[in-house]
Design a protein around this motif. Sequence first.
Motif, short mmCIF file in Angstrom:
data_model
loop_
_atom_site.label_atom_id
_atom_site.label_comp_id
_atom_site.label_asym_id
_atom_site.label_seq_id
_atom_site.Cartn_x
_atom_site.Cartn_y
_atom_site.Cartn_z
N PRO A 63 0.81 -1.23 0.00
CA PRO A 63 0.00 0.00 0.00
C PRO A 63 0.84 1.27 0.00
O PRO A 63 0.43 2.29 -0.56
CB PRO A 63 -0.83 -0.12 1.28
CG PRO A 63 -0.86 -1.59 1.57
CD PRO A 63 0.41 -2.18 1.04
N GLU A 64 2.04 1.23 0.59
CA GLU A 64 2.89 2.43 0.65
C GLU A 64 3.30 2.90 -0.75
O GLU A 64 3.72 4.05 -0.93
CB GLU A 64 4.12 2.22 1.54
CG GLU A 64 5.12 1.17 1.09
CD GLU A 64 4.74 -0.27 1.46
OE1 GLU A 64 3.55 -0.56 1.67
OE2 GLU A 64 5.65 -1.12 1.52
N ALA A 65 3.14 2.02 -1.76
CA ALA A 65 3.55 2.40 -3.12
C ALA A 65 2.59 3.40 -3.75
O ALA A 65 2.92 3.99 -4.79
CB ALA A 65 3.66 1.15 -4.00
N GLN A 66 1.42 3.61 -3.15
CA GLN A 66 0.47 4.51 -3.81
C GLN A 66 0.97 5.95 -3.90
O GLN A 66 0.49 6.72 -4.75
CB GLN A 66 -0.92 4.45 -3.16
CG GLN A 66 -0.97 4.96 -1.76
CD GLN A 66 -2.22 4.45 -1.04
OE1 GLN A 66 -2.99 3.70 -1.59
NE2 GLN A 66 -2.41 4.90 0.20
N ASP A 67 1.94 6.31 -3.06
CA ASP A 67 2.48 7.68 -3.12
C ASP A 67 3.81 7.76 -3.87
O ASP A 67 4.48 8.80 -3.86
CB ASP A 67 2.70 8.21 -1.70
CG ASP A 67 1.41 8.27 -0.93
OD1 ASP A 67 0.39 8.59 -1.56
OD2 ASP A 67 1.41 7.96 0.28
N LEU A 68 4.20 6.67 -4.51
CA LEU A 68 5.51 6.65 -5.20
C LEU A 68 5.53 7.71 -6.31
O LEU A 68 4.66 7.71 -7.18
CB LEU A 68 5.68 5.26 -5.80
CG LEU A 68 7.07 4.71 -6.06
CD1 LEU A 68 7.96 4.80 -4.84
CD2 LEU A 68 6.93 3.25 -6.52
N PRO A 69 6.52 8.61 -6.30
CA PRO A 69 6.57 9.61 -7.39
C PRO A 69 6.87 8.96 -8.73
O PRO A 69 7.64 7.98 -8.81
CB PRO A 69 7.73 10.53 -6.95
CG PRO A 69 7.91 10.28 -5.49
CD PRO A 69 7.52 8.85 -5.27
N LEU A 70 6.26 9.51 -9.79
CA LEU A 70 6.43 8.99 -11.15
C LEU A 70 7.15 10.04 -11.99
O LEU A 70 6.77 11.22 -11.95
CB LEU A 70 5.06 8.70 -11.79
CG LEU A 70 4.09 7.86 -10.97
CD1 LEU A 70 2.77 7.68 -11.72
CD2 LEU A 70 4.70 6.50 -10.64
N LEU A 71 8.13 9.63 -12.76
CA LEU A 71 8.87 10.58 -13.61
C LEU A 71 8.84 10.08 -15.04
O LEU A 71 9.22 8.92 -15.30
CB LEU A 71 10.33 10.68 -13.14
CG LEU A 71 10.55 11.02 -11.66
CD1 LEU A 71 12.03 10.91 -11.31
CD2 LEU A 71 10.04 12.42 -11.36
N VAL A 72 8.41 10.94 -15.95
CA VAL A 72 8.37 10.54 -17.36
C VAL A 72 9.69 10.94 -18.01
O VAL A 72 10.12 12.09 -17.92
CB VAL A 72 7.17 11.20 -18.08
CG1 VAL A 72 7.19 10.85 -19.56
CG2 VAL A 72 5.87 10.72 -17.44
N ALA A 73 10.34 9.95 -18.64
CA ALA A 73 11.64 10.22 -19.27
C ALA A 73 11.81 9.25 -20.43
O ALA A 73 11.45 8.07 -20.33
CB ALA A 73 12.77 10.02 -18.25
N ASP A 74 12.37 9.77 -21.51
CA ASP A 74 12.53 8.96 -22.73
C ASP A 74 13.96 9.13 -23.21
O ASP A 74 14.45 10.26 -23.31
CB ASP A 74 11.53 9.49 -23.79
CG ASP A 74 11.48 8.60 -25.01
OD1 ASP A 74 12.55 8.16 -25.49
OD2 ASP A 74 10.36 8.35 -25.50
N VAL A 75 14.62 8.02 -23.51
CA VAL A 75 16.04 8.15 -23.89
C VAL A 75 16.24 8.95 -25.17
O VAL A 75 17.34 9.44 -25.44
CB VAL A 75 16.76 6.78 -24.02
CG1 VAL A 75 16.69 5.99 -22.73
CG2 VAL A 75 16.22 5.96 -25.16
N THR A 76 15.19 9.08 -25.97
CA THR A 76 15.33 9.87 -27.20
C THR A 76 15.20 11.38 -26.92
O THR A 76 15.34 12.19 -27.83
CB THR A 76 14.27 9.46 -28.25
OG1 THR A 76 12.98 9.70 -27.69
CG2 THR A 76 14.42 7.99 -28.63
N LYS A 77 14.90 11.73 -25.67
CA LYS A 77 14.80 13.17 -25.30
C LYS A 77 15.86 13.46 -24.24
O LYS A 77 15.63 13.25 -23.03
CB LYS A 77 13.41 13.47 -24.75
CG LYS A 77 12.33 13.24 -25.80
CD LYS A 77 10.96 13.51 -25.24
CE LYS A 77 9.92 13.22 -26.32
NZ LYS A 77 8.68 12.70 -25.78
N PRO A 78 17.04 13.94 -24.69
CA PRO A 78 18.18 14.08 -23.76
C PRO A 78 17.86 14.93 -22.53
O PRO A 78 18.39 14.67 -21.45
CB PRO A 78 19.26 14.75 -24.62
CG PRO A 78 18.84 14.55 -26.03
CD PRO A 78 17.36 14.34 -26.05
#
Length: 404
Positions: free
Chosen positions: A55-70
């Motif tokens: 349940p503690e994972a519900q607050d896990l921060p998410l980061l969007v990152a793509d290797v094609t976008k330096p």
Amino acid sequence: MRDFDLIVFGATGFTGRLVAEAILEFPEPGLRWAIAGRSQKKLEDVRSALAERFPEAQDLPLLVADVTKPETMDDLACRARVVCTTVGPFTVLGGALVQACVRHGTDYCDITGEVGWMRSVIDAHHNEAVDKKCRVVHAAGFDSIPFDLGVVVAQKAAVAKWGAPAERIRTVTGRMSGALSGGTLASMALIMDSARRDRSVLRQLANPYVLVPGGSGPDRNDSRRVEHWPEHKVWTAPFIMAGCNTRIVRRTHALLGMPWGDAFSYTEAMGTGRGVRGWIRAQGIRMGIAVMVVVLATPWIRRLVVGPILPKPGQGPSKESRESGHFALHVVGHRAGETIAVDVKGNGDPGYLATSRMLAQTAVSLAVDELPPTFGVLTPGSCLGDVLPDRLGRVGIRFSVRSS
Ligand SMILES: NC(=O)c1ccc[n+]([C@@H]2O[C@H](COP(=O)([O-])OP(=O)(O)OC[C@H]3O[C@@H](n4cnc5c(N)ncnc54)[C@H](OP(=O)(O)O)[C@@H]3O)[C@@H](O)[C@H]2O)c1
């Protein structure tokens, strides 16, 4: 202060998701961490699935990152003290993140077994990583942690017992049960494609000291024969991962300053058992490897079997198979007619459940442990040899010294 101690990049992939699970399953008190991937929607789905069990994972921060976008790689590297990644094949997808981490002095670790790519990272980034005082740690999965640390543990035991290191170490695999994911097959196929197109890749892969620029020593390329190894008392077949593991062990030795001597020799093979049955199994494995190489190296055969028979990227062994998997290997060191042995045993499918725990512990160790001041493009054994065996023991991967 950076926002996170640790970012898991590739968390939407088969292995990356398991790495996030491994961090939740064996929590490090106070660790500030986040998961990253190229799709916000997939990351949200992964987080929801993780939160069902933890349940503690519900607050896990998410980061969007793509290797094609330096710029997104710079963002990950700036915001964390350590970035660990499962975004592979690394030869194609790995470079941008390493570059960003070295630029920002951020520690980095991955599970690549792609030796040619590691060599290119050493050539491009080792000196800068030393200057920036950061660590780039490759091969922090089943290839090559149990083998690399097995040798480090054996050499410590040898010095404690004899006052001197072993002159020669040979490792055979023991009982093992596991499977391959689509991502790993894609990485293996990529290596074979590039070796087919460019003979210099083959020459590079055949060089036992490829990860020690300018290095040389007594070892030749790994054996492709069925052989009997008397010190282990078993028949052996060629071991498909030796091409990575043996090179990592030799780089560890070089990075430690050659403490085991210029004549130190290391080899590995797959143990197949004793007697006639062991010999027959070894012959079968040797033929199986030859068939697998043909399948993966021939694009039209590959297209026929990847999907219907073999897993596609994103797919891999079931939870049941991951949890029932296991591995063992036996490291034997020699000096002046005496031997010392280390057994390495682990629970869980070696390539996925155990690998995800190894990468998670490597990343956490880089983030929180007191480590020697060794920087550059490193190996697990060269910078984590004092702390990682104990950490791994706590997650079901044990190193035990057995004198004989
Ligand atoms: N050393 C070992 O013991 C070991 C064990 C297992 C795996 N491996 C290696 O680990 C790698 C991953 O294996 P896997 O089975 O987890 O593969 P996978 O399921 O195909 O995962 C690959 C990951 O890369 C991401 N990705 C692809 N292109 C990207 C891009 N442009 N930007 C950001 N992310 C991108 C994918 O994101 P999406 O989800 O959005 O597609 C996915 O998260 C392979 O290279 C494999 O050989 C090594």
